[in-house]
Design an enzyme around this catalytic site. Sequence first.
Site, PDB file in Angstrom:
ATOM      1  N   HIS A 451       0.806  -1.216   0.000  1.00 25.28           N
ATOM      2  CA  HIS A 451       0.000   0.000   0.000  1.00 25.28           C
ATOM      3  C   HIS A 451       0.840   1.267   0.000  1.00 25.28           C
ATOM      4  CE1 HIS A 451      -3.338  -2.742   0.383  1.00 25.28           C
ATOM      5  NE2 HIS A 451      -3.993  -1.763  -0.219  1.00 25.28           N
ATOM      6  N   ARG A 558     -12.029   2.020  -3.001  1.00 29.90           N
ATOM      7  CA  ARG A 558     -11.659   1.202  -1.834  1.00 29.90           C
ATOM      8  C   ARG A 558     -12.389   1.794  -0.638  1.00 29.90           C
ATOM      9  NH1 ARG A 558      -6.328   1.369  -4.521  1.00 29.90           N
ATOM     10  NH2 ARG A 558      -5.585  -0.752  -4.835  1.00 29.90           N
ATOM     11  N   ARG A 594     -16.369  -1.001  -4.217  1.00 28.59           N
ATOM     12  CA  ARG A 594     -15.951  -2.320  -3.740  1.00 28.59           C
ATOM     13  C   ARG A 594     -16.311  -2.443  -2.274  1.00 28.59           C
ATOM     14  NH1 ARG A 594      -9.704  -3.992  -3.575  1.00 28.59           N
ATOM     15  NH2 ARG A 594      -9.719  -2.619  -1.761  1.00 28.59           N
ATOM     16  N   GLU A 687      -8.940 -11.762  -8.180  1.00 23.44           N
ATOM     17  CA  GLU A 687      -7.619 -11.540  -7.570  1.00 23.44           C
ATOM     18  C   GLU A 687      -7.134 -12.763  -6.806  1.00 23.44           C
ATOM     19  OE1 GLU A 687      -7.807  -8.245  -4.849  1.00 23.44           O
ATOM     20  OE2 GLU A 687      -9.791  -8.791  -4.127  1.00 23.44           O
ATOM     21  N   ASN A 710      -2.674  -6.772  -8.081  1.00 26.15           N
ATOM     22  CA  ASN A 710      -1.784  -6.735  -6.909  1.00 26.15           C
ATOM     23  C   ASN A 710      -1.892  -8.042  -6.124  1.00 26.15           C
ATOM     24  OD1 ASN A 710      -1.518  -4.090  -7.714  1.00 26.15           O
ATOM     25  ND2 ASN A 710      -2.911  -3.288  -6.169  1.00 26.15           N
ATOM     26  N   ASP A 711      -3.128  -8.399  -5.816  1.00 27.34           N
ATOM     27  CA  ASP A 711      -3.299  -9.642  -5.059  1.00 27.34           C
ATOM     28  C   ASP A 711      -3.110 -10.859  -5.947  1.00 27.34           C
ATOM     29  OD1 ASP A 711      -3.746  -9.138  -2.301  1.00 27.34           O
ATOM     30  OD2 ASP A 711      -5.561  -8.068  -2.875  1.00 27.34           O
ATOM     31  N   ARG A 721       2.880  -9.606  -0.876  1.00 27.10           N
ATOM     32  CA  ARG A 721       3.064  -8.301  -1.535  1.00 27.10           C
ATOM     33  C   ARG A 721       3.733  -7.261  -0.641  1.00 27.10           C
ATOM     34  NH1 ARG A 721      -3.149  -6.359  -2.584  1.00 27.10           N
ATOM     35  NH2 ARG A 721      -2.514  -4.196  -2.332  1.00 27.10           N
ATOM     36  N   CYS A 758      -7.978  -3.383 -12.182  1.00 28.85           N
ATOM     37  CA  CYS A 758      -7.826  -2.254 -11.261  1.00 28.85           C
ATOM     38  C   CYS A 758      -6.581  -2.379 -10.385  1.00 28.85           C
ATOM     39  CB  CYS A 758      -9.068  -2.071 -10.405  1.00 28.85           C
ATOM     40  SG  CYS A 758      -9.427  -3.502  -9.389  1.00 28.85           S
TER      41      CYS A 758
HETATM   42  C1  PEP Z   1      -5.565  -5.597  -6.195  1.00 31.44           C
HETATM   43  O1  PEP Z   1      -5.423  -6.522  -5.398  1.00 31.44           O
HETATM   44  O2  PEP Z   1      -5.008  -5.552  -7.312  1.00 31.44           O
HETATM   45  C2  PEP Z   1      -6.436  -4.450  -5.854  1.00 31.44           C
HETATM   46  C3  PEP Z   1      -6.707  -3.513  -6.741  1.00 31.44           C
HETATM   47  O3  PEP Z   1      -6.912  -4.389  -4.594  1.00 31.44           O
HETATM   48  P1  PEP Z   1      -6.072  -3.923  -3.302  1.00 31.44           P
HETATM   49  O4  PEP Z   1      -4.771  -3.389  -3.787  1.00 31.44           O
HETATM   50  O5  PEP Z   1      -6.923  -2.925  -2.592  1.00 31.44           O
HETATM   51  O6  PEP Z   1      -5.936  -5.211  -2.543  1.00 31.44           O
HETATM   52 MG    MG Z   2      -6.789  -6.772  -3.767  1.00 31.12          MG
END
Ligand code: PEP
Ligand code: MG
Length: 823
Positions: A451, A558, A594, A687, A710-711, A721, A758
């Site tokens: 993050h 988010r 979301r 994800e 990302n996930d 991550r 996303c």
């Molecule tokens: C992701 O996992 O790619 C995502 C957009 O959600 P977050 O980063 O909030 O987990």
């Molecule tokens: Mg995610």
Amino acid sequence: MIEMSKGNIVLGAEPSGKLQAIEQVGEILVREGFIRPAYIDSMKRREEVANTFLGNGISIPHGLPENRDDILKTGVAVLQVPNGVTWNPGEIVHLVVGIAAKSDEHIEILTNLTHVLDDAETVENLTATNDPADIARALSGDAGAKSRPGPVLDVSGFDHSVDVPVINPHGLHARPATFFVDIAKQFESEIYVEYDGRSGNGKSLASLLKLGVSSGKTIRLHGKGADASQALAALKDAVDAGLGEKEEEKSVAQAAHGWVPSEVKRTVPGCTASPGLACGPIRQFTHRRIVVEAVAKDPEFEISELTHAIASAKSNLRLLYNEVRSRSGEPQAAIFRAHEAFLDDPELLAETRDRIKNGNSAGYAWRQAIEDRVRAMEQHDDEVLAARAMDLRDVGRRVLRHLAGVLQDEPFTTDKPVILAAEDLTPSDTALLDPARILGFCTASGGPTSHSAIIARSLGIPAIVAAGPAILRIEDGTMAILDGDSGNLYLEPSQADIAAAEETRQRIEEERNEEYRTRYEPALTLDGERVEVVANIGKANEAAKAVEGGGEGVGLLRTEFLFLDRETPPDEDEQYQSYKAMVEDLNGLPIIIRTLDIGGDKAVSYLDLPAEDNPFLGERGIRLCLNRPELFLVQLRAIYRASKHGPLRIMFPMIATLAELEAAKRLAEKARIEVGADPVPIGIMVEVPSAAVMAVEFAREVDFFSVGTNDLTQYVMAMDRVHPTLAMHADSLHPAVLRLIDQVVRAADGAGIWTGVCGGLAGEPLGAVILAGLGVKELSMVIPSIASVKAKLRSISMEQARELAQQALACSDNNQVRALKLP
Ligand code: PEP
Ligand code: MG
């Protein structure tokens, strides 16, 4: 055979620093017709990614492999520096041996150098000599490897051996040999390397270099000892994988804007998180005060907590050590070994235990014991001891973090723009920051999809992450250049570097301004296909900013922001007002809300979430909401009420099974009926790998997909991550991730629904083009990326994007994908 002539040697040089030394030796190579002047820059750039200090006062600067075209013929030049020049902190060089090697003929010179390297007296003589012929003789002619063979190994006591070819284009030269030695030293067993009838100790750099192994030749590794078979297996894997040379190419390829430093005191390598350059003073962000209870009732429990915390801290330190060593070499990594040793100090541990037995909590006892020692060390008027005090405080905090019950915020203020250095930044930390005063971030831990990286991109400021704890010891006010493209932090740069970086920064800014000017134009490719470009937002006021930034809506809200940093969850009305305000700010543009994705690295105290061994694999996202329907229903009702004010879609995070989706949809329907709203499109984040693999089945149940790269990347690659060292390898451009996305898009197309993305990949120009080429219809990203991604998509045809996507799918790793050229 390379003959050294007197013309290749300059005596009595007095370079002001390492870079000037490289320039001077490079100028000899130019003068003697070995290289074009451009190769000197390449030699300097190599120092950014590799240490060419060989040992015993000798360094061997040479250029990067990709600039070999600037070498006219193979040759070597020597700069004698009698007073020495600092190569790296604590490493002084007296003989700078510049190498221009078209292929691997220079290995012979290196081999000769290693004979010299062994022999301090010869180096001393060569450093002092007034006759260049002495140096020429030492490095060429009959000093060759063949004339002085290494000892022939008696292999009778060695019960393990394995043959392995050396694939490195320049054979076993200094850097791969160092890599080899580092691995060999991790094992108890004796390791010997046999080559061409001679042998060298696998734990000695000089000994290995002496063998003069050239490219394509096979070496035999011999091992003797309890862990010999593991040692040989590890070494064989490492030799097969190129002994670290591939990584080097990767980090060089990343410097996209073209600026490279010429004279900086120190380079801290990290991992790129948000592009761009920043120049300014460093400011440490000590974001959290670790609060521990003073007393505790159960000493046994406290002692076991202490044991766990120390074990966790040690494992962090070991990871850091390995990572830094492979990235920057043993000297830079050694500090983490020292930190680990602090944790074995029997007196410190005994004293902490005594305090616990007297009624203190583990955290309090540990802190007191550390603080007492730190104070005692600080009282000495000795710089070395003072530095040790700093280290002890650092390692003390590391353990304390594992023991901490509560982290308390301290306000952060600064009156002038700074580059922030921090352990890491959580979403709530950023609430304390004034983005206008932050030129760039540099964090010790985290990864490109953590993050803190997302925050940096969303603030549109350059950032690097995973730079290691060394950054936490940089003094406030130290001038630095942070390069978000190459992932390096340069400390104490020269005025010339600051000026050049500033010029580049301004050029980038002008390009961005031009993209920004055209941000409202749609992302229509040259052959007329449209990709929707929308925003990821996570704050109440960002919906308006998304529109202002060129977003064609919001692809990911988010909603966690409403739930963080408070004592109780927001009620239905508060949530409704917030969502409604965003819908209204978007003025008819769509928003995807979301539902709550708490857990993982986003914690909320009032939910009393149990501590998880693996938070990312635990009760997170939709799992938590389904287990707490009262919390979920409040949010769903608020969202449906807001849907009456504009186009809104609902998206569930972390869906792994069809049963979860069904349960979530059932609760959504209940909420919808309760508030009397019309149905809205419902989609899922793809994800979790199971959702991607089962995309055909999921596509029948939803109105859209949005891939969370990302996930998805962390789960596909099994790399946390936010892991301090792994996260940087969790690259969403890995073909494993791209092939899954391809599968998801095809499943969606088959069912007549659309796919968006996303995750962070959507906001990278290369990622955006590949995703568009895979058939992704909507790209959702941090606001500052919108204008440039739109501009990029307008500059290509969809045909080109498809071609690039197919090339990416066919690659075998992320480096190959990253090496693909954007049309
Ligand atoms: C992701 O996992 O790619 C995502 C957009 O959600 P977050 O980063 O909030 O987990
Ligand atoms: Mg995610």
